[in-house]
Design a protein around this motif. Structure first.
Motif, PDB file in Angstrom:
ATOM      1  N   GLN A  87      95.128  56.143  35.307  1.00 28.28           N
ATOM      2  CA  GLN A  87      95.419  54.713  35.353  1.00 28.28           C
ATOM      3  C   GLN A  87      94.887  53.959  34.133  1.00 28.28           C
ATOM      4  OE1 GLN A  87      93.618  53.684  39.096  1.00 28.28           O
ATOM      5  NE2 GLN A  87      95.140  54.804  40.263  1.00 28.28           N
ATOM      6  N   LEU A  88      94.372  54.675  33.148  1.00 28.28           N
ATOM      7  CA  LEU A  88      93.837  54.034  31.949  1.00 28.28           C
ATOM      8  C   LEU A  88      94.894  53.110  31.344  1.00 28.28           C
ATOM      9  CD1 LEU A  88      91.829  55.813  29.178  1.00 28.28           C
ATOM     10  CD2 LEU A  88      93.679  54.292  28.577  1.00 28.28           C
ATOM     11  N   SER A  89      94.494  51.897  31.021  1.00 34.31           N
ATOM     12  CA  SER A  89      95.437  50.919  30.482  1.00 34.31           C
ATOM     13  C   SER A  89      95.138  50.636  29.013  1.00 34.31           C
ATOM     14  CB  SER A  89      95.357  49.617  31.272  1.00 34.31           C
ATOM     15  OG  SER A  89      96.122  48.615  30.639  1.00 34.31           O
ATOM     16  N   GLU A  96      86.126  48.638  28.687  1.00 34.46           N
ATOM     17  CA  GLU A  96      86.476  49.102  30.023  1.00 34.46           C
ATOM     18  C   GLU A  96      86.883  50.574  30.021  1.00 34.46           C
ATOM     19  OE1 GLU A  96      89.449  46.562  31.738  1.00 34.46           O
ATOM     20  OE2 GLU A  96      88.333  44.751  31.223  1.00 34.46           O
ATOM     21  N   ASN A  97      87.296  51.071  28.870  1.00 31.17           N
ATOM     22  CA  ASN A  97      87.797  52.445  28.772  1.00 31.17           C
ATOM     23  C   ASN A  97      86.894  53.370  27.954  1.00 31.17           C
ATOM     24  OD1 ASN A  97      90.138  51.897  30.270  1.00 31.17           O
ATOM     25  ND2 ASN A  97      91.155  51.081  28.473  1.00 31.17           N
ATOM     26  N   THR A 134      92.227  48.370  24.015  1.00 38.26           N
ATOM     27  CA  THR A 134      92.225  49.802  23.710  1.00 38.26           C
ATOM     28  C   THR A 134      93.343  50.162  22.737  1.00 38.26           C
ATOM     29  OG1 THR A 134      91.235  50.267  25.851  1.00 38.26           O
ATOM     30  CG2 THR A 134      92.321  52.105  24.740  1.00 38.26           C
ATOM     31  N   MET A 135      94.534  49.593  22.919  1.00 40.23           N
ATOM     32  CA  MET A 135      95.661  49.944  22.041  1.00 40.23           C
ATOM     33  C   MET A 135      95.422  49.493  20.599  1.00 40.23           C
ATOM     34  SD  MET A 135      98.572  47.275  23.305  1.00 40.23           S
ATOM     35  CE  MET A 135      99.640  47.285  21.895  1.00 40.23           C
TER      36      MET A 135
END
Length: 167
Positions: A87-89, A96-97, A134-135
């Motif tokens: 479920q990593l976004s 958060e990741n 993250t992206m």
């Protein structure tokens, strides 16, 4: 609606019962099994065989515990981390990741997967982690590896969804 309309007349159900050393699997026996995480950094299963998973309720939370064999030993592993990987976004803040991406890039030079515009920053700096999604942190290769890992985790979870063991 009448009761005769809702009574099940024919029903097939397979309930998997596990025995370890001629002992039926119980919660007490499950608690005694050693715990080992059976996935590599790409979320690929590295055990030998899978029995299935057991749902264990702890307070208001329910955990799925995988039972499997590796090198002729029975192990258990909580599937929560694998579910989180699936479920990593990319749209979540990087902080958060961090735990998930650290796992994914374990054993690799993470600098090779960071977006060039971010290489001069200390990626583990708190301000950096809370500023970027993250992206934005990872380059195309990094994003590809993360997506493949997410896909592997999702595929594994989908393939075992019908393997629940009741104790």
């Amino acid at each position: 609606m009448e009761i005769k309309d809702i009574i099940i007349k024919d029903f097939d159900m397979n309930i998997k019962v596990i025995e370890i050393n001629n002992k039926k699997l119980t919660k007490s026996l499950l608690d005694q099994l050693p715990e080992y995480f059976p996935f590599d950094s790409e979320a690929k299963f590295i055990g030998n065989n899978i029995f299935g998973y057991v749902k264990i309720k702890s307070g208001k939370q329910t955990n799925d515990i995988l039972l499997y064999i590796k090198n002729n030993r029975v192990y258990k592993s909580d599937l929560a981390f694998l579910k989180n990987l699936s479920q990593l976004s990319f749209l979540s803040q990087y902080y958060e990741n961090i735990q998930l991406t650290s796992f994914i890039f374990r054993g690799k030079r993470i600098e090779d997967f960071i977006s060039e515009s971010h290489l001069e920053y200390d990626i583990f700096n708190e301000l950096y982690a809370t500023t970027y999604k993250t992206m934005q942190v990872f380059n195309e290769n990094g994003q590809k590896i993360i997506q493949e890992t997410k896909n592997n985790a999702s595929k594994f979870l989908a393939e075992i969804k019908d393997l629940q063991i009741f104790i």
